[in-house]
Write an enzyme that holds these catalytic residues in place. Sequence first.
Site, PDB file in Angstrom:
ATOM      1  CB  SER A  99      -0.720  -0.083   1.905  1.00  0.00           C
ATOM      2  OG  SER A  99      -0.539  -0.003   2.574  1.00  0.00           O
ATOM      3  CB  THR A 137      -1.129   6.096   0.388  1.00  0.00           C
ATOM      4  OG1 THR A 137      -1.505   5.152   0.179  1.00  0.00           O
ATOM      5  CG2 THR A 137      -1.211   7.526  -0.325  1.00  0.00           C
ATOM      6  NE  ARG A 146      -8.630   7.660  -3.466  1.00  0.00           N
ATOM      7  CZ  ARG A 146      -7.747   7.873  -2.526  1.00  0.00           C
ATOM      8  NH1 ARG A 146      -6.834   7.099  -2.972  1.00  0.00           N
ATOM      9  NH2 ARG A 146      -8.248   7.371  -2.165  1.00  0.00           N
ATOM     10  N   GLY A 188      -6.465   5.470   6.328  1.00  0.00           N
ATOM     11  CA  GLY A 188      -7.557   5.371   6.053  1.00  0.00           C
ATOM     12  C   GLY A 188      -8.109   6.220   4.992  1.00  0.00           C
TER      13      GLY A 188
HETATM   14  N1  GLY Z   1      -5.279   7.639   2.902  1.00  0.00           N
HETATM   15  C1  GLY Z   1      -4.833   6.972   1.548  1.00  0.00           C
HETATM   16  C2  GLY Z   1      -5.628   6.968   0.380  1.00  0.00           C
HETATM   17  O1  GLY Z   1      -6.719   7.278   0.888  1.00  0.00           O
HETATM   18  O2  GLY Z   1      -5.206   7.271  -0.235  1.00  0.00           O
END
Ligand code: GLY
Length: 189
Positions: free
Chosen positions: A33, A152, A162, A186
């Site tokens: 992730s 992330t 996105r 999150g």
């Molecule tokens: N919190 C990271 C994301 O939603 O991309």
Amino acid sequence: NAKAMAVLKSGSSAVEAVQQGVMIVESDPKITSVGYGGLPNASGVVELDASIMDGNDLECGAVAALSGFENPVSVARKVMEETPHVLIVGSGAREFALSKGFQERGLLTDAAREAWHKWREGERKKDQTEDHDTIGMVALDSRGQMAAACTTSGLAWKIPGRVGDSPLVGHGLYCDSKVGGAAATGIGE
Ligand code: GLY
């Protein structure tokens, strides 16, 4: 945390500590992730978001939807320290990273490619929250400086382009050496 603490104990700044701390996770192919090894978007491309903030002067920098660089937090730091901007995205972020000497590399590991194929074939949940996480780090150095970093690969199988909360200062992170710092994980939406 161990890496960031070692950086702090060597006398380096909180900014250096959070950058080096989260880079460990960005470069770990087993973590699906964040960074290299992150699960890709719906088109099979790993798109990364990252931000960093200096709590002394409230300077900050971020990149979003950046592909092909293992350590987006380091590119974010260059945005903070070497441009008048806060956030650079997509192809502009790529060109910026190249101009600063960062090396491009493939970020899609065999395991992530296999997971993407399974998702496309309906063998994995369509739920984009699957396997989702983020790393945020806040540090305080011996001079009283605070810094924060957040990085992330975003939601697995996301629509290309996105962007979640992680590269948005005031959403994915914030810090002020006089007050404190925080980072969010999150679902960014
Ligand atoms: N919190 C990271 C994301 O939603 O991309």
